[in-house]
Design a protein around this motif. Structure first.
Motif, PDB file in Angstrom:
ATOM      1  N   VAL A 285       0.862  -1.181   0.000  1.00 34.27           N
ATOM      2  CA  VAL A 285       0.000   0.000   0.000  1.00 34.27           C
ATOM      3  C   VAL A 285       0.898   1.231   0.000  1.00 34.27           C
ATOM      4  CG1 VAL A 285      -1.776   1.301   1.232  1.00 34.27           C
ATOM      5  CG2 VAL A 285      -1.832  -1.204   1.245  1.00 34.27           C
ATOM      6  N   ALA A 286       0.682   2.122  -0.928  1.00 41.98           N
ATOM      7  CA  ALA A 286       1.501   3.325  -1.015  1.00 41.98           C
ATOM      8  C   ALA A 286       1.491   4.049   0.326  1.00 41.98           C
ATOM      9  CB  ALA A 286       0.987   4.238  -2.126  1.00 41.98           C
ATOM     10  N   SER A 287       2.669   4.241   0.871  1.00 45.25           N
ATOM     11  CA  SER A 287       2.790   4.795   2.220  1.00 45.25           C
ATOM     12  C   SER A 287       4.245   5.183   2.441  1.00 45.25           C
ATOM     13  CB  SER A 287       2.377   3.743   3.257  1.00 45.25           C
ATOM     14  OG  SER A 287       3.249   2.615   3.182  1.00 45.25           O
ATOM     15  N   ALA A 288       4.588   5.453   3.701  1.00 46.01           N
ATOM     16  CA  ALA A 288       5.985   5.747   4.013  1.00 46.01           C
ATOM     17  C   ALA A 288       6.864   4.522   3.803  1.00 46.01           C
ATOM     18  CB  ALA A 288       6.101   6.225   5.460  1.00 46.01           C
ATOM     19  N   ASP A 289       6.242   3.332   3.771  1.00 42.13           N
ATOM     20  CA  ASP A 289       7.012   2.100   3.602  1.00 42.13           C
ATOM     21  C   ASP A 289       7.163   1.679   2.146  1.00 42.13           C
ATOM     22  OD1 ASP A 289       7.492   1.636   6.347  1.00 42.13           O
ATOM     23  OD2 ASP A 289       5.484   0.798   6.591  1.00 42.13           O
ATOM     24  N   PHE A 290       6.187   2.029   1.310  1.00 38.89           N
ATOM     25  CA  PHE A 290       6.195   1.600  -0.088  1.00 38.89           C
ATOM     26  C   PHE A 290       5.785   2.765  -0.989  1.00 38.89           C
ATOM     27  CE2 PHE A 290       5.206  -2.187   2.440  1.00 38.89           C
ATOM     28  CZ  PHE A 290       6.250  -3.017   2.057  1.00 38.89           C
ATOM     29  N   ALA A 291       6.494   2.905  -2.076  1.00 36.39           N
ATOM     30  CA  ALA A 291       6.235   4.030  -2.977  1.00 36.39           C
ATOM     31  C   ALA A 291       5.024   3.805  -3.871  1.00 36.39           C
ATOM     32  CB  ALA A 291       7.469   4.289  -3.838  1.00 36.39           C
ATOM     33  N   ILE A 292       4.527   2.564  -3.932  1.00 31.51           N
ATOM     34  CA  ILE A 292       3.445   2.237  -4.861  1.00 31.51           C
ATOM     35  C   ILE A 292       2.419   1.336  -4.180  1.00 31.51           C
ATOM     36  CG2 ILE A 292       4.913   2.408  -6.921  1.00 31.51           C
ATOM     37  CD1 ILE A 292       5.084  -0.695  -6.845  1.00 31.51           C
ATOM     38  N   ASP A 293       1.262   1.229  -4.825  1.00 34.70           N
ATOM     39  CA  ASP A 293       0.290   0.197  -4.468  1.00 34.70           C
ATOM     40  C   ASP A 293       0.623  -1.047  -5.289  1.00 34.70           C
ATOM     41  OD1 ASP A 293      -1.366   1.656  -2.693  1.00 34.70           O
ATOM     42  OD2 ASP A 293      -2.349   2.631  -4.392  1.00 34.70           O
ATOM     43  N   LYS A 294       0.526  -2.206  -4.676  1.00 33.21           N
ATOM     44  CA  LYS A 294       0.706  -3.463  -5.396  1.00 33.21           C
ATOM     45  C   LYS A 294      -0.264  -4.494  -4.842  1.00 33.21           C
ATOM     46  CE  LYS A 294       3.495  -6.817  -4.508  1.00 33.21           C
ATOM     47  NZ  LYS A 294       2.558  -7.959  -4.727  1.00 33.21           N
ATOM     48  N   PRO A 295      -1.139  -5.039  -5.680  1.00 29.68           N
ATOM     49  CA  PRO A 295      -2.083  -6.049  -5.185  1.00 29.68           C
ATOM     50  C   PRO A 295      -1.359  -7.341  -4.808  1.00 29.68           C
ATOM     51  CG  PRO A 295      -2.776  -5.144  -7.316  1.00 29.68           C
ATOM     52  CD  PRO A 295      -1.363  -4.724  -7.103  1.00 29.68           C
ATOM     53  N   ALA A 296      -1.940  -8.069  -3.872  1.00 23.14           N
ATOM     54  CA  ALA A 296      -1.398  -9.380  -3.499  1.00 23.14           C
ATOM     55  C   ALA A 296      -1.417 -10.312  -4.709  1.00 23.14           C
ATOM     56  CB  ALA A 296      -2.227  -9.982  -2.369  1.00 23.14           C
ATOM     57  N   GLY A 297      -0.367 -11.074  -4.858  1.00 20.86           N
ATOM     58  CA  GLY A 297      -0.296 -12.035  -5.952  1.00 20.86           C
ATOM     59  C   GLY A 297       0.197 -11.477  -7.260  1.00 20.86           C
ATOM     60  N   HIS A 298       0.551 -10.199  -7.274  1.00 23.03           N
ATOM     61  CA  HIS A 298       1.083  -9.559  -8.480  1.00 23.03           C
ATOM     62  C   HIS A 298       2.539  -9.188  -8.239  1.00 23.03           C
ATOM     63  CE1 HIS A 298      -2.749  -8.807 -10.769  1.00 23.03           C
ATOM     64  NE2 HIS A 298      -3.215  -9.107  -9.559  1.00 23.03           N
ATOM     65  N   ALA A 299       3.382  -9.449  -9.226  1.00 20.12           N
ATOM     66  CA  ALA A 299       4.805  -9.167  -9.080  1.00 20.12           C
ATOM     67  C   ALA A 299       5.059  -7.672  -8.998  1.00 20.12           C
ATOM     68  CB  ALA A 299       5.577  -9.761 -10.253  1.00 20.12           C
ATOM     69  N   CYS A 300       5.953  -7.286  -8.093  1.00 16.99           N
ATOM     70  CA  CYS A 300       6.394  -5.897  -8.014  1.00 16.99           C
ATOM     71  C   CYS A 300       7.061  -5.535  -9.344  1.00 16.99           C
ATOM     72  CB  CYS A 300       7.389  -5.751  -6.864  1.00 16.99           C
ATOM     73  SG  CYS A 300       8.183  -4.122  -6.773  1.00 16.99           S
ATOM     74  N   PRO A 301       6.838  -4.341  -9.867  1.00 20.12           N
ATOM     75  CA  PRO A 301       7.461  -3.956 -11.148  1.00 20.12           C
ATOM     76  C   PRO A 301       8.981  -3.928 -11.077  1.00 20.12           C
ATOM     77  CG  PRO A 301       6.386  -2.078 -10.112  1.00 20.12           C
ATOM     78  CD  PRO A 301       5.951  -3.282  -9.360  1.00 20.12           C
ATOM     79  N   ASN A 302       9.543  -3.904  -9.868  1.00 16.37           N
ATOM     80  CA  ASN A 302      10.999  -3.912  -9.732  1.00 16.37           C
ATOM     81  C   ASN A 302      11.593  -5.316  -9.721  1.00 16.37           C
ATOM     82  OD1 ASN A 302      11.292  -0.994  -9.367  1.00 16.37           O
ATOM     83  ND2 ASN A 302      10.300  -1.312  -7.380  1.00 16.37           N
ATOM     84  N   LEU A 303      10.745  -6.346  -9.749  1.00 18.00           N
ATOM     85  CA  LEU A 303      11.232  -7.723  -9.755  1.00 18.00           C
ATOM     86  C   LEU A 303      11.675  -8.102 -11.164  1.00 18.00           C
ATOM     87  CD1 LEU A 303      11.579 -10.347  -8.065  1.00 18.00           C
ATOM     88  CD2 LEU A 303       9.303 -11.026  -8.901  1.00 18.00           C
TER      89      LEU A 303
ATOM     90  N   ARG B 220      14.632   4.914  -2.975  1.00 16.86           N
ATOM     91  CA  ARG B 220      13.563   4.893  -3.971  1.00 16.86           C
ATOM     92  C   ARG B 220      12.173   4.772  -3.340  1.00 16.86           C
ATOM     93  NH1 ARG B 220      15.968   3.141  -8.984  1.00 16.86           N
ATOM     94  NH2 ARG B 220      13.862   3.051  -9.881  1.00 16.86           N
ATOM     95  N   GLY B 221      12.100   4.840  -2.001  1.00 14.93           N
ATOM     96  CA  GLY B 221      10.802   4.839  -1.334  1.00 14.93           C
ATOM     97  C   GLY B 221      10.263   3.483  -0.936  1.00 14.93           C
ATOM     98  N   PHE B 222      11.158   2.494  -0.761  1.00 13.27           N
ATOM     99  CA  PHE B 222      10.717   1.157  -0.385  1.00 13.27           C
ATOM    100  C   PHE B 222      11.412   0.660   0.890  1.00 13.27           C
ATOM    101  CE2 PHE B 222       9.750   1.457  -4.864  1.00 13.27           C
ATOM    102  CZ  PHE B 222       8.539   0.775  -5.009  1.00 13.27           C
ATOM    103  N   PRO B 223      11.402   1.448   1.968  1.00 18.49           N
ATOM    104  CA  PRO B 223      12.038   0.955   3.195  1.00 18.49           C
ATOM    105  C   PRO B 223      11.346  -0.279   3.761  1.00 18.49           C
ATOM    106  CG  PRO B 223      10.785   2.944   3.645  1.00 18.49           C
ATOM    107  CD  PRO B 223      10.837   2.801   2.145  1.00 18.49           C
ATOM    108  N   GLY B 224      10.056  -0.433   3.457  1.00 16.25           N
ATOM    109  CA  GLY B 224       9.342  -1.613   3.937  1.00 16.25           C
ATOM    110  C   GLY B 224       9.929  -2.908   3.423  1.00 16.25           C
ATOM    111  N   CYS B 225      10.500  -2.869   2.227  1.00 22.04           N
ATOM    112  CA  CYS B 225      11.126  -4.068   1.673  1.00 22.04           C
ATOM    113  C   CYS B 225      12.397  -4.427   2.438  1.00 22.04           C
ATOM    114  CB  CYS B 225      11.467  -3.854   0.207  1.00 22.04           C
ATOM    115  SG  CYS B 225      10.026  -3.627  -0.863  1.00 22.04           S
ATOM    116  N   THR B 226      13.101  -3.416   2.936  1.00 17.31           N
ATOM    117  CA  THR B 226      14.372  -3.683   3.608  1.00 17.31           C
ATOM    118  C   THR B 226      14.179  -4.287   4.986  1.00 17.31           C
ATOM    119  OG1 THR B 226      14.562  -1.494   4.666  1.00 17.31           O
ATOM    120  CG2 THR B 226      15.374  -1.707   2.394  1.00 17.31           C
ATOM    121  N   VAL B 227      12.988  -4.175   5.565  1.00 13.74           N
ATOM    122  CA  VAL B 227      12.760  -4.737   6.894  1.00 13.74           C
ATOM    123  C   VAL B 227      11.976  -6.042   6.833  1.00 13.74           C
ATOM    124  CG1 VAL B 227      12.787  -2.423   7.883  1.00 13.74           C
ATOM    125  CG2 VAL B 227      10.591  -3.494   7.360  1.00 13.74           C
ATOM    126  N   PHE B 228      11.516  -6.421   5.663  1.00 11.73           N
ATOM    127  CA  PHE B 228      10.762  -7.670   5.548  1.00 11.73           C
ATOM    128  C   PHE B 228      11.679  -8.859   5.811  1.00 11.73           C
ATOM    129  CE2 PHE B 228       9.088 -11.366   3.343  1.00 11.73           C
ATOM    130  CZ  PHE B 228       7.764 -11.362   3.734  1.00 11.73           C
TER     131      PHE B 228
END
Length: 296
Positions: A29-47, A62-70
């Protein structure tokens, strides 16, 4: 009994043996953790097609700190290499993708439980519960080796509740008898849009407490329960968190510079990565200072 750090070795993500599941299965969900919205089950465009992140070195910028803590606790490679025997059905067989993502979700929950159980089994104070803990670990480990059908049929929520109750008993044993210094108190800054009052005094039991933004600098929190507490943006600089139960506590943005977390209970890599620390922050064995903390 192996120490927690040794027992957790296999509970580390190995992206070379996965298939980018964390970049596909969950929703963003676009937020401070993710720069974009991405539905479940869909590949991130950066993959990328090789299942690697195309901006891995720049995720925070690039606005994806949430990925670094997963942290999947190794569930990704377990799902690909064991549950699906090395196949990549979400790419090769789109009709099976839902089963892959469901299995990954269950495996992640199971692997996180194994993380906590490994620590519990290594705690001397938990010796009276070692038999029950070992039995629970055996149940969880057997389920991680199951096929997709067994994982889908498993009631992971019931297992999580049973393990949670056992881990709570471990926490109480480990924290029993901790002699805390007289509470110095903890101020609570008003939240934007209206204050939430002042935290009048620090209590030993702060389970599920809303302490977002709380001023807990240099507070003696030894032996306290902050299990499930909301500590987003809390100021914990210099705080003593020896034998503090942090299971499920939300430490995103919490300032732990100079804090002593070396003996904290049930701390995970995800929590550490989400907090703001420095070289003076002490962590338990087996947990490293994240690169974004600067030189450790």
């Amino acid at each position: 009994m192996p120490d927690a750090a040794e027992a957790r070795t296999r509970l580390r993500a190995d992206c070379t043996r996965c298939a980018g599941l964390c970049c596909v299965a969950p929703a963003f969900v676009a937020s401070a953790d993710f720069a974009i919205d991405k539905p479940a089950g869909h590949a991130c465009p950066n993959l990328r097609d090789d299942d690697r992140c195309g901006i891995h070195a720049e995720l925070r910028e690039r606005g994806f700190p949430g990925c670094t803590v997963f942290d999947c606790f190794g569930a990704g490679q377990q799902t690909v290499q064991v549950t699906f025997a090395g196949a990549l059905p979400w790419r090769d067989s789109p009709e099976q993708a839902a089963a892959v993502f469901a299995a990954f979700g269950v495996q992640r929950l199971l692997h996180e439980l194994l993380w906590y159980l490994a620590e519990a089994l290594a705690l001397p104070a938990a010796a009276p519960l070692h038999r029950e803990l070992a039995a629970m670990r055996g149940r969880v480990e057997r389920l991680t080796a199951a096929d997709a059908g067994e994982l889908a049929a498993a009631d992971a929520g019931v297992l999580q509740a049973e393990a949670g109750a056992l881990l709570l008993s471990v926490s109480e044993l480990a924290r029993a008898g901790v002699r805390r210094r007289p509470p110095a108190g903890a101020r609570r800054e008003p939240a934007s849009g209206g204050g939430r009052g002042v935290l009048q005094r620090r209590r030993a039991d702060q389970r599920n407490a809303d302490l977002a933004g709380a001023d807990l600098r240099r507070v003696d929190l030894r032996g306290a329960s902050l299990r499930g507490a909301l500590l987003i943006g809390a100021d914990l600089r210099g705080a003593d968190l020896q034998l503090t139960d942090l299971l499920g506590a939300d430490l995103r943005g919490a300032d732990v510079r100079g804090a002593d977390l070396s003996g904290a209970l049930f701390l995970t890599r995800r929590q550490v990565a989400g907090a703001r620390g420095d070289a003076a922050t002490s962590l338990p064995a087996g947990l490293e200072h994240p690169p974004h903390w600067g030189a450790a």
